[in-house]
Write an enzyme that holds these catalytic residues in place. Structure first.
Site, PDB file in Angstrom:
ATOM      1  CE  LYS A 179      -2.432  11.789  -3.183  1.00 51.90           C
ATOM      2  NZ  LYS A 179      -2.743  11.145  -2.631  1.00 51.90           N
ATOM      3  CD  GLU A 254       1.560   4.698  11.146  1.00 54.22           C
ATOM      4  OE1 GLU A 254       1.302   4.265  10.867  1.00 54.22           O
ATOM      5  OE2 GLU A 254       2.332   5.014  12.272  1.00 54.22           O
ATOM      6  CB  CYS A 288       2.090  -2.176   6.594  1.00 50.13           C
ATOM      7  SG  CYS A 288       1.215  -1.413   7.890  1.00 50.13           S
ATOM      8  CD  GLU A 389       4.956  -3.525   1.384  1.00 50.34           C
ATOM      9  OE1 GLU A 389       5.964  -2.820   0.878  1.00 50.34           O
ATOM     10  OE2 GLU A 389       4.577  -3.748   2.543  1.00 50.34           O
TER      11      GLU A 389
HETATM   12  P1  NAP Z   1       1.611   4.413  -1.825  1.00 47.47           P
HETATM   13  O1  NAP Z   1       1.737   3.883  -3.407  1.00 47.47           O
HETATM   14  O2  NAP Z   1       3.138   4.934  -1.330  1.00 47.47           O
HETATM   15  O3  NAP Z   1       0.750   5.143  -2.043  1.00 47.47           O
HETATM   16  C1  NAP Z   1       0.477   5.497  -0.457  1.00 47.47           C
HETATM   17  C2  NAP Z   1      -0.412   7.678  -0.923  1.00 47.47           C
HETATM   18  O4  NAP Z   1       0.657   8.600  -0.817  1.00 47.47           O
HETATM   19  C3  NAP Z   1      -1.250   7.425  -1.420  1.00 47.47           C
HETATM   20  O5  NAP Z   1      -2.258   8.082  -0.979  1.00 47.47           O
HETATM   21  C4  NAP Z   1      -0.544   8.371  -2.461  1.00 47.47           C
HETATM   22  O6  NAP Z   1      -1.567   8.401  -3.724  1.00 47.47           O
HETATM   23  C5  NAP Z   1      -0.209   9.003  -2.438  1.00 47.47           C
HETATM   24  N1  NAP Z   1       1.856   9.304  -3.237  1.00 47.47           N
HETATM   25  C6  NAP Z   1       1.596   8.750  -4.212  1.00 47.47           C
HETATM   26  N2  NAP Z   1       2.920   9.983  -4.434  1.00 47.47           N
HETATM   27  C7  NAP Z   1       3.113  11.033  -4.161  1.00 47.47           C
HETATM   28  C8  NAP Z   1       3.719  12.022  -3.747  1.00 47.47           C
HETATM   29  N3  NAP Z   1       5.019  12.266  -4.707  1.00 47.47           N
HETATM   30  N4  NAP Z   1       3.499  12.503  -3.175  1.00 47.47           N
HETATM   31  C9  NAP Z   1       2.587  12.667  -2.026  1.00 47.47           C
HETATM   32  N5  NAP Z   1       1.713  11.573  -1.636  1.00 47.47           N
HETATM   33  C10 NAP Z   1       2.361  10.861  -3.081  1.00 47.47           C
HETATM   34  O7  NAP Z   1       1.063   3.476  -1.616  1.00 47.47           O
HETATM   35  P2  NAP Z   1       0.095   2.381  -1.758  1.00 47.47           P
HETATM   36  O8  NAP Z   1       0.278   1.910  -3.160  1.00 47.47           O
HETATM   37  O9  NAP Z   1      -1.383   3.375  -1.664  1.00 47.47           O
HETATM   38  O10 NAP Z   1      -0.164   1.257  -0.066  1.00 47.47           O
HETATM   39  C11 NAP Z   1       0.603   0.060  -0.085  1.00 47.47           C
HETATM   40  C12 NAP Z   1       2.284   0.526   0.543  1.00 47.47           C
HETATM   41  O11 NAP Z   1       1.811   0.894   2.270  1.00 47.47           O
HETATM   42  C13 NAP Z   1       2.441  -0.723   0.847  1.00 47.47           C
HETATM   43  O12 NAP Z   1       3.670  -0.851   0.691  1.00 47.47           O
HETATM   44  C14 NAP Z   1       3.196  -0.560   2.457  1.00 47.47           C
HETATM   45  O13 NAP Z   1       3.133  -1.575   3.461  1.00 47.47           O
HETATM   46  C15 NAP Z   1       2.896   0.340   3.017  1.00 47.47           C
HETATM   47  N6  NAP Z   1       1.601   0.367   3.990  1.00 47.47           N
HETATM   48  C16 NAP Z   1       2.104   1.190   5.145  1.00 47.47           C
HETATM   49  C17 NAP Z   1       1.184   0.317   6.853  1.00 47.47           C
HETATM   50  C18 NAP Z   1       1.947   1.070   7.755  1.00 47.47           C
HETATM   51  O14 NAP Z   1       1.542   1.176   8.800  1.00 47.47           O
HETATM   52  N7  NAP Z   1       3.178   0.935   8.167  1.00 47.47           N
HETATM   53  C19 NAP Z   1       0.506   0.750   6.712  1.00 47.47           C
HETATM   54  C20 NAP Z   1      -0.817   0.546   5.726  1.00 47.47           C
HETATM   55  C21 NAP Z   1       0.534   0.360   4.366  1.00 47.47           C
HETATM   56  P3  NAP Z   1      -2.405   7.909  -4.878  1.00 47.47           P
HETATM   57  O15 NAP Z   1      -3.094   6.872  -4.500  1.00 47.47           O
HETATM   58  O16 NAP Z   1      -2.729   8.972  -5.716  1.00 47.47           O
HETATM   59  O17 NAP Z   1      -1.155   7.620  -5.828  1.00 47.47           O
END
Ligand code: NAP
Length: 486
Positions: A179, A254, A288, A389
């Site tokens: 996904k 992560e 991140c 963040e």
């Molecule tokens: P996000 O909003 O948490 O979304 C991440 C993924 O989860 C997307 O594919 C999203 O789908 C999906 N998702 C959303 N709601 C869900 C649910 N209820 N059940 C299952 N999946 C769901 O994060 P983002 O805005 O894409 O990314 C930014 C965040 O990622 C930041 O906090 C960043 O720090 C973190 N990040 C962490 C790392 C690491 O390695 N630690 C690396 C990169 C990013 P949709 O897009 O369709 O909503």
């Protein structure tokens, strides 16, 4: 935009590109020119997820039985296809994510390197053997695949993050339901095509495109899903962890970060400033591991801030496709508004704005989500800028008296992902190494990671086995102990 880019895309289930059962699609637009549509992508629903999980379940046994070295051959092929597609795929990343083209090119190269490492791992799936207490018995362990795993990815690294999960999943014999983030579907389609071209058998990798809100729950609660590798925000990751726990699926999370750069008695402030600015503003700060706080000894603060400021002032914000651009637009209106909100809070609370702090456009929905690289000084350690963040191009500087205070501020957030320490003193470096609560610490450089070295976080930044390198097997395999009397 080429007509190919405007195509209507499909899910990839059981080795076939299929329309979503819903018959519904959404458009992804270019964050540099939001009126430009890049393509139409499925808005799938639960039934599509079920079809993908079923296909993966059916394919998983034969894939698990395929000898590891043979799986590795297909993954080496996939890595080569990534290399060969670097120009085209980098262009797609920049068009849908916004980052500068040179960053996108680097991302594809990094993904190929990680895939190559995992291709080799497929020949190194080793258990342990033990001397037996009883004569004539043997005792040993083997590593087996989990079965079907869900791979859920964010939008900031739309190629390297999926590859970081899919390549080890396949190397260790798992079938995958992938996904992608709603904002970066095109890269996901492209990677999936390369996996198909590499010869991964039907059903072993399935791509189902739908929003997290619509399909996330059905994916993580299905009992056939035995592992979930999730990268994204802590806010989404925590409830996902709870849902997975109800059927005891393995989880690798992560999550977010608020990564400090401590600068304390460092001789080369010019070098520190270069490393900090690069790690803070690459990908417009939407990483991140972005350095998102500078914690500097009072006596070195003025010269360091001057050097950071002069580098920040040189950042060229623009369309990532232009060679002159060193920082692209933010990925979406929502990210753009988040950054605006945090900057307003910083200014209201009396932080000293040294650079940026404003949008570069009047009508972001027409002109692109361009925001200036922003630098704040004299930020209080309890300010939202220092603790939350932001995930944007905003760098706060906090001045401290001593190392104790620096470490205490570094640890005073919910996150524990990465940290940099710039110091010429061995005692300071060793104290920081021991006491900073983070999964990754970098001495005298920014937060760049490498393609074969474990990667992960602590506290609210992560849970489960580190990804990348040899620790990937700790998540993607189950251990089985075997006693034999032969
Ligand atoms: P996000 O909003 O948490 O979304 C991440 C993924 O989860 C997307 O594919 C999203 O789908 C999906 N998702 C959303 N709601 C869900 C649910 N209820 N059940 C299952 N999946 C769901 O994060 P983002 O805005 O894409 O990314 C930014 C965040 O990622 C930041 O906090 C960043 O720090 C973190 N990040 C962490 C790392 C690491 O390695 N630690 C690396 C990169 C990013 P949709 O897009 O369709 O909503």
């Amino acid at each position: 935009m080429s007509p190919a880019a405007m195509e209507q895309h499909a899910n990839f289930i059981n080795g076939k590109w299929v329309a979503p059962e819903t018959g519904e699609y959404y458009s992804r637009t270019n964050p540099a020119r939001p009126s430009e549509c890049l393509g139409k992508f499925p808005s799938s629903a639960e039934c599509d997820v079920h079809a993908a999980i079923k296909a993966a379940g059916n394919a998983s046994l034969a894939w698990a039985d395929t000898p590891g070295p043979q799986r590795g051959v297909l993954l080496f092929r996939f890595a080569q296809l990534l290399e060969d597609s670097k120009v085209e795929l980098a262009r797609i990343i920049t068009l849908e994510q916004g980052k500068a083209l040179c960053e996108s090119t680097g991302e594809v190269g990094r993904a190929a390197a990680e895939a190559r490492f995992m291709a080799g791992e497929a020949s190194r799936i080793c258990g342990q053997s033990f001397p037996s207490e009883r004569p004539g018995f043997s005792a040993y362990t083997v590593l087996e695949p989990l079965g079907v795993v869900a791979v859920i990815c964010p939008w900031n690294f739309p190629v390297v993050t999926p590859v970081r999960k899919i390549a080890p999943a396949l190397a260790f014999g798992n079938a995958v339901v992938f996904k992608r983030a709603s904002l970066t579907p095109w890269s996901a389609v492209y990677i999936t095509r390369l996996l198909e071209k590499a010869g991964i058998p039907p059903g072993v990798v399935n791509l189902v495109m739908g929003s997290g809100a619509a399909i996330g729950n059905s994916l993580v609660t299905d009992p056939l899903i035995r592992g979930i590798s999730f990268t994204g925000s802590t806010e989404v990751g925590l409830p996902l962890y709870e849902s997975a726990a109800r059927h005891l699926a393995s989880v690798q999370l992560e999550l977010g970060g608020k990564n400090p750069a401590i600068v304390f008695d460092y001789e080369d402030l010019e070098a520190a400033a270069r490393e900090i600015v690069s790690a803070a503003f690459l990908c417009s700060g939407q990483r991140c591991t972005a350095l998102s706080r500078v914690i500097v000894k009072q006596e070195q603060a003025d010269p360091l801030v001057d050097k950071i400021l002069s580098l920040v002032a040189k950042i060229q914000v623009g369309d990532g496709m232009l060679e002159s651009t060193t920082m692209g637009p933010l990925v979406s209106k929502s990210q753009f508004e988040t950054v605006e909100r945090y900057v307003a809070k910083g200014i209201e609370s009396g932080c000293k704005l040294l650079h940026g702090g404003k949008a570069l456009v009047r009508q972001p929905d027409d002109e692109g989500y361009y925001y200036t690289a922003t630098l704040f000084d004299r930020v209080a350690s309890d300010s939202v800028l220092a603790k939350e963040e932001i995930f944007g191009p905003v760098l706060p500087v906090i001045r401290v008296r001593d190392v104790e205070e620096a470490i205490s501020i570094a640890n005073d957030t919910r996150y524990g992902l990465a940290a940099s320490v710039f110091t010429s003193r061995f005692d300071v470096a060793s104290q920081c190494l021991r006491r900073i609560q983070a999964g990754m610490i970098h001495i005298n450089h920014g937060t760049a990671s490498q393609a074969h070295v474990p990667f992960g976080g602590r506290k609210d930044s992560g849970q489960g086995a580190f990804s990348i390198g040899p620790t990937a097997k700790d998540f993607f395999t189950n251990i089985k102990t075997i006693y034999g009397k032969w």
